[in-house]
Design a protein around this motif. Structure first.
Motif: not given
Length: 107
Positions: A14-16, A20-22, A27-28
């Motif tokens: 879940a942390l990984i 990655f979503v963050s 970046v976006i």
């Protein structure tokens, strides 16, 4: 014990995924901010439009755009170098604090 390992693995993954979503989100946002700032600078004829893509340069560019706006109101300001200086000090301060924390953890 097997239950604990299962929950630990779920928490780890879940942390990984959250990391990655963050990262993708930031970046976006960085890309859209760069595009918008670059276009604003180009529309005003600013010769430093390329600074929109630099981490500290976009603060300088924001200050330059503010200076240009204030010139239309007959005010002389120097927000470009000022914002660049504040951003540089904040960035260096963060690096030194991080290095100090890492040094404390190593001891």
């Amino acid at each position: 014990m097997d239950d604990f390992v299962t929950w630990l693995m779920i928490f780890f993954w879940a942390l990984i995924i959250i990391s990655f979503v963050s990262m993708a989100y930031f970046v976006i946002v960085y890309i859209f901010q760069g595009i918008g700032l670059y276009k604003m600078a180009k529309n005003t004829g600013n010769k430093y439009a390329w600074c929109a893509w630099l981490p500290l340069g976009h603060q300088f560019l924001l200050g330059n755009l503010a200076d240009r706006y204030n010139m239309t109101r007959n005010k002389k300001t120097h927000y470009g170098p000022l914002l660049l200086g504040f951003s540089a000090v904040a960035t260096l301060g963060t690096w030194f604090i991080s290095a100090g924390m890492i040094n404390l953890l190593d001891d």
